[in-house]
Design a protein around this motif. Structure first.
Motif, PDB file in Angstrom:
ATOM      1  N   GLN A  39     -12.111 -12.820 -15.740  1.00  0.00           N
ATOM      2  CA  GLN A  39     -12.562 -11.461 -15.399  1.00  0.00           C
ATOM      3  C   GLN A  39     -11.605 -10.408 -15.961  1.00  0.00           C
ATOM      4  N   SER A 129      -0.630 -17.459  -6.415  1.00  0.00           N
ATOM      5  CA  SER A 129       0.383 -17.056  -5.438  1.00  0.00           C
ATOM      6  C   SER A 129       1.651 -17.912  -5.487  1.00  0.00           C
ATOM      7  N   ILE A 144      -0.110 -12.571  -8.713  1.00  0.00           N
ATOM      8  CA  ILE A 144      -0.826 -11.301  -8.809  1.00  0.00           C
ATOM      9  C   ILE A 144      -2.333 -11.559  -8.780  1.00  0.00           C
ATOM     10  N   ARG A 229       6.588 -12.302  -0.975  1.00  0.00           N
ATOM     11  CA  ARG A 229       5.979 -12.256  -2.299  1.00  0.00           C
ATOM     12  C   ARG A 229       6.615 -13.296  -3.206  1.00  0.00           C
ATOM     13  N   MET A 406     -10.813 -28.117  -6.220  1.00  0.00           N
ATOM     14  CA  MET A 406     -11.839 -27.427  -7.011  1.00  0.00           C
ATOM     15  C   MET A 406     -12.574 -28.419  -7.893  1.00  0.00           C
ATOM     16  N   ARG A 423      -0.519 -26.079   1.354  1.00  0.00           N
ATOM     17  CA  ARG A 423      -1.407 -25.381   2.303  1.00  0.00           C
ATOM     18  C   ARG A 423      -2.281 -26.363   3.058  1.00  0.00           C
TER      19      ARG A 423
ATOM     20  N   LEU B  30     -14.968 -20.693  -6.963  1.00  0.00           N
ATOM     21  CA  LEU B  30     -14.178 -19.857  -7.877  1.00  0.00           C
ATOM     22  C   LEU B  30     -14.456 -20.167  -9.337  1.00  0.00           C
ATOM     23  N   LYS B  35     -17.489 -11.179 -11.993  1.00  0.00           N
ATOM     24  CA  LYS B  35     -17.158 -10.799 -10.608  1.00  0.00           C
ATOM     25  C   LYS B  35     -18.387 -10.793  -9.698  1.00  0.00           C
ATOM     26  N   PHE B  38     -20.117 -13.332  -5.611  1.00  0.00           N
ATOM     27  CA  PHE B  38     -19.208 -13.938  -4.635  1.00  0.00           C
ATOM     28  C   PHE B  38     -19.594 -13.579  -3.197  1.00  0.00           C
ATOM     29  N   SER B  80      -3.856 -17.436  -0.895  1.00  0.00           N
ATOM     30  CA  SER B  80      -3.778 -17.386  -2.358  1.00  0.00           C
ATOM     31  C   SER B  80      -3.959 -15.982  -2.903  1.00  0.00           C
ATOM     32  N   SER B  81      -3.716 -15.850  -4.209  1.00  0.00           N
ATOM     33  CA  SER B  81      -3.793 -14.538  -4.850  1.00  0.00           C
ATOM     34  C   SER B  81      -5.209 -14.231  -5.324  1.00  0.00           C
ATOM     35  N   ARG B  82      -6.135 -15.143  -5.077  1.00  0.00           N
ATOM     36  CA  ARG B  82      -7.481 -14.982  -5.637  1.00  0.00           C
ATOM     37  C   ARG B  82      -8.106 -13.636  -5.294  1.00  0.00           C
ATOM     38  N   GLU B  83      -8.375 -12.846  -6.322  1.00  0.00           N
ATOM     39  CA  GLU B  83      -9.005 -11.547  -6.117  1.00  0.00           C
ATOM     40  C   GLU B  83     -10.475 -11.740  -5.737  1.00  0.00           C
ATOM     41  N   HIS B  84     -10.948 -12.974  -5.971  1.00  0.00           N
ATOM     42  CA  HIS B  84     -12.314 -13.337  -5.585  1.00  0.00           C
ATOM     43  C   HIS B  84     -12.547 -13.028  -4.100  1.00  0.00           C
ATOM     44  N   TRP B  87     -13.580  -9.516  -4.051  1.00  0.00           N
ATOM     45  CA  TRP B  87     -14.928  -9.404  -4.637  1.00  0.00           C
ATOM     46  C   TRP B  87     -15.980  -9.948  -3.685  1.00  0.00           C
ATOM     47  N   ILE B 105      -0.560  -9.649  -1.100  1.00  0.00           N
ATOM     48  CA  ILE B 105      -1.353  -9.720  -2.335  1.00  0.00           C
ATOM     49  C   ILE B 105      -2.786  -9.293  -2.046  1.00  0.00           C
ATOM     50  N   ASN B 109      -4.938  -6.403  -3.890  1.00  0.00           N
ATOM     51  CA  ASN B 109      -6.221  -6.722  -4.524  1.00  0.00           C
ATOM     52  C   ASN B 109      -7.345  -5.854  -3.975  1.00  0.00           C
ATOM     53  N   ASN B 112      -7.237  -2.404  -5.338  1.00  0.00           N
ATOM     54  CA  ASN B 112      -7.660  -2.378  -6.735  1.00  0.00           C
ATOM     55  C   ASN B 112      -9.167  -2.512  -6.899  1.00  0.00           C
ATOM     56  N   ASN B 113      -9.871  -2.758  -5.784  1.00  0.00           N
ATOM     57  CA  ASN B 113     -11.315  -2.929  -5.862  1.00  0.00           C
ATOM     58  C   ASN B 113     -12.068  -1.966  -4.959  1.00  0.00           C
TER      59      ASN B 113
END
Ligand code: SF4
Lengths: 460, 196
Positions: A39, A129, A144, A229, A406, A423, B30, B35, B38, B80-84, B87, B105, B109, B112-113
């Motif tokens: 993306q 992360s 990020i 972080r 996954m 986790r 994922l 985008k 989701f 996790s950092s998943r921006e999903h 979304w 995080i 995120n 930013n959305n």
């Protein structure tokens, strides 16, 4: 006032400061993988912005890859498309990619350090992360989101407010059988899963000074599980020896010049931290988790606490466990040794020591998933593969695997899995799967016994 | 990014602590490379029983509660950092998340959305849950300009914090990329200095 390790690295990367706002922080290395980058590439393309510094980006395929038959086309269509897209995006933009099957392919946080891409004093980011892993080198490294991946593509920088500083010290000597994984599980169990939010953590004290780089990576890896972080450990001779001679490490005169700088990085003696915790190594025992966040951990011989709190009750219900009971002797059908927390050569050496000459229990499916192609090759070269296979363990090909399930490596509904990953969230290893986090030593012993086992008999 | 200035809506109470990103959007979803879509899978394993049967106990499936404001227990978005995750929440239609604590995080995120994280005190949160329990039609107003969250008739009201730079971005629909690209000269000068 003196500066912390974090201050020194951060301040050396500030490009600009917005008044009353965030700072523009320069990023030395940007690691990418198939799941969180597509993306971001799209975003740039839509806006007509080029990737600014493709040479500072390294890509790998890890999250979504199969761990069997990697030479064959990937069966899952969506995974295949994701990997294809990564290849195309890297090619189009001149980015180095270690794709599936490449001799340097592996979990992003395993392959970058072992190639010498990760070096002290750097800033490193990745859309993941557990990027905190690289902090083991005295690096500012953090995860990020995808919008930020796009920002780094476009500018090699990020807009950030400087986090506060936290120091966790563990002094003294660890007991026999207590591994770096136990140390970090202990810390998180003590301070909780959000004690670090808003902070960058430095780990200090004798325990970390005496730890191998692999162990330091295990510790820094899980910084995010206490909300921080990132985590860092001051670079020292152990660090320099590890980096020297690796594929992308500086050489000759350049190495010496960098070394002189790296030696200036440790926190000044008079540096002040915003928050401090101090623990004693002698209090730490082999650990195990019983709940659905990494802070829900106890020593393996302890009992699950009794708490009157909705989240706690819900969590135990999911895990099929009771307050007050012991975890010992609980039958376990799945064992996973892998993930960016514990899939380095040292982890497999430790597991092999226990497994050697024994057989896994009949009820157990035991997956060993190396963190990278290089670790895989080392397992073979050191004869560990034979030990594991003779004991009935399945050695698979590198990748994230059952850490986040996954791909096809899923733990079935309702089953317990003793896992060396980071986790134990609901469904993390597959829908309805119940994850118990532990060290590779505890995981290996569990596989042999078919149940959670006190390590005492293995330590002599 | 969409602008956010002020919103009035009913809210959905998700009285669960430590909601992690694996719950917001499980990893098996994922695999998309864009985008879109989701939102259909937000909180998938809580919304559905394994067989794909709707879990009627789960608040998102309870027709009593509707709206574009999610009110959630403390430490929302850890993991996790998943921006999903952001979304998925915006895809479902949420514009504001209220909680007494957000993971770092996730917070970034969301901002930013165009998804506004509103951090309130534990006491405020508990009262808000109570209000929603008493009256699911309670309207909540979030005013970003004034940085105030309140409910109808002002029975409950509090101010909230937001980074001033991020506030400007949200109010105007700007994002960080535009800003960073405009700094190219400074970035190049920094690189030149670093090389020496
Ligand atoms: S091994 Fe697990 S934690 Fe590590 S990068 Fe892969 S999915 Fe993330």
């Amino acid at each position: 006032m003196g500066k912390t390790l974090f201050d020194k690295v951060w301040d050396a990367h500030v490009v600009d400061t917005i008044e009353n706002g965030p700072q523009v922080l320069y990023i030395d290395k940007h690691l990418i993988h198939e799941v969180t980058s597509p993306q971001a590439f799209n975003e740039l393309e839509e806006r007509g912005i080029p990737v600014l510094r493709p040479k500072q980006i390294v890509a790998t395929a890890d999250h979504n890859t199969p761990t069997l038959d990697q030479h064959l086309p990937i069966k899952d269509e969506l995974s295949r498309i994701q990997l294809q897209q990564l290849s195309e995006n890297c090619k189009k933009n001149g980015i180095t990619l270690y794709e599936l099957g490449h001799q340097y392919n592996g979990i992003v946080h395993v392959m970058a350090p072992e190639l010498g891409i990760t070096q002290p004093g750097m800033t490193i980011v990745c859309g993941d992360s557990h990027t905190s892993t690289h902090g083991a080198f005295g690096t500012i490294a953090f995860g990020i989101g995808t919008s930020q991946v796009a920002q780094v593509f476009a500018s090699q920088c990020l807009l950030l407010s400087k986090p506060k500083s936290l120091r966790v010290s563990v002094n003294g000597k660890l007991k026999n059988g207590v591994l770096p994984k136990d140390v970090i599980l202990y810390i998180i169990a003590q301070i909780g899963t959000n004690a670090g939010t808003g902070y960058f953590c430095e780990y200090a004290g004798e325990v970390f000074e005496n730890m191998s780089m692999e162990g330091r990576m295990t510790v820094c890896n899980m910084s995010i599980e206490m909300g921080a972080r990132g985590g860092m450990i001051a670079p020292d001779q152990t660090t320099f020896d590890y980096v020297k001679g690796r594929k992308f490490a500086p050489e000759g005169e350049e190495f010496e010049r960098k070394l002189a700088y790296w030696r200036t990085l440790p926190s000044d003696p008079d540096a002040v931290f915003d928050k401090e915790y101090v623990f004693k190594a002698s209090d730490i025992e082999p650990m195990i988790t019983y709940g659905t966040n990494p802070g829900m951990g106890i020593k393996i011989s302890g009992n699950i606490p009794t708490l009157d709190d909705n989240s706690f009750v819900k969590s135990l219900e999911y895990m099929g466990l009771k307050a007050g009971e012991s975890m010992l002797n609980k039958p376990i059908n799945y064992v996973f040794i892998g993930s960016c927390t514990n899939s380095r050569i040292e982890d497999f050496r430790i597991a092999a020591q226990i497994v050697k000459g024994k057989q896994k229990a009949g009820n157990v499916t035991a997956w060993l998933v190396p963190g990278s192609k290089q670790v895989e090759a080392q397992i073979e070269a050191e004869g560990l593969k034979d030990i594991f296979e003779a004991a009935g363990f399945q050695l698979r090909q590198p990748g994230c695997s059952a850490c986040l399930a996954m791909n096809d490596d899923k733990i079935p509904q309702g089953e317990y899995c003793v896992s060396t990953s980071n986790r134990n969230f609901e469904g993390r290893q597959g829908q309805g799967a119940r994850t118990i986090l532990a060290s590779p030593l505890v995981a290996a012993a569990t596989a042999i016994e078919g149940k959670i086992t006190d390590l005492a008999q293995y330590l002599n | 990014m969409e602008k956010f200035v002020k919103l009035t809506s009913t809210g959905i109470p998700l009285e669960i602590e430590n909601v992690d990103t694996d719950q917001i959007i499980p990893a098996r979803f994922l695999k998309a490379t864009d985008k879109q879509g989701f939102g259909d899978n937000v909180f998938r394993d809580w919304r559905y029983h394994k067989e794909g049967v709707l879990n009627e106990q789960f608040v998102l499936n309870d027709p009593t509660y509707q709206g574009s404001i999610l009110v959630a227990g403390t430490n929302f978005g850890c993991g996790s950092s998943r921006e999903h995750a952001a979304w998925a929440l915006t895809g479902y239609g949420f514009k504001v998340i209220v909680s007494s604590f957000f993971a770092d995080i996730f917070k970034g995120n969301s901002l930013n959305n165009g998804l506004l994280p509103v951090q309130v005190t534990d006491t405020f949160l508990a009262k808000l849950f109570q209000e929603l329990k008493n009256n699911p039609r309670t309207e909540i107003t979030v005013d970003l300009e004034k940085q105030i969250i309140s409910i109808e008739g002002n029975a409950l009201s509090a101010s909230f914090e937001i980074d001033p730079y991020k506030k400007t971005c949200m109010l105007n629909g700007y994002d960080d990329i535009d800003y960073l690209v405009s700094k190219k000269d400074k970035i190049e000068a920094f690189e030149a200095l670093k090389r020496n």
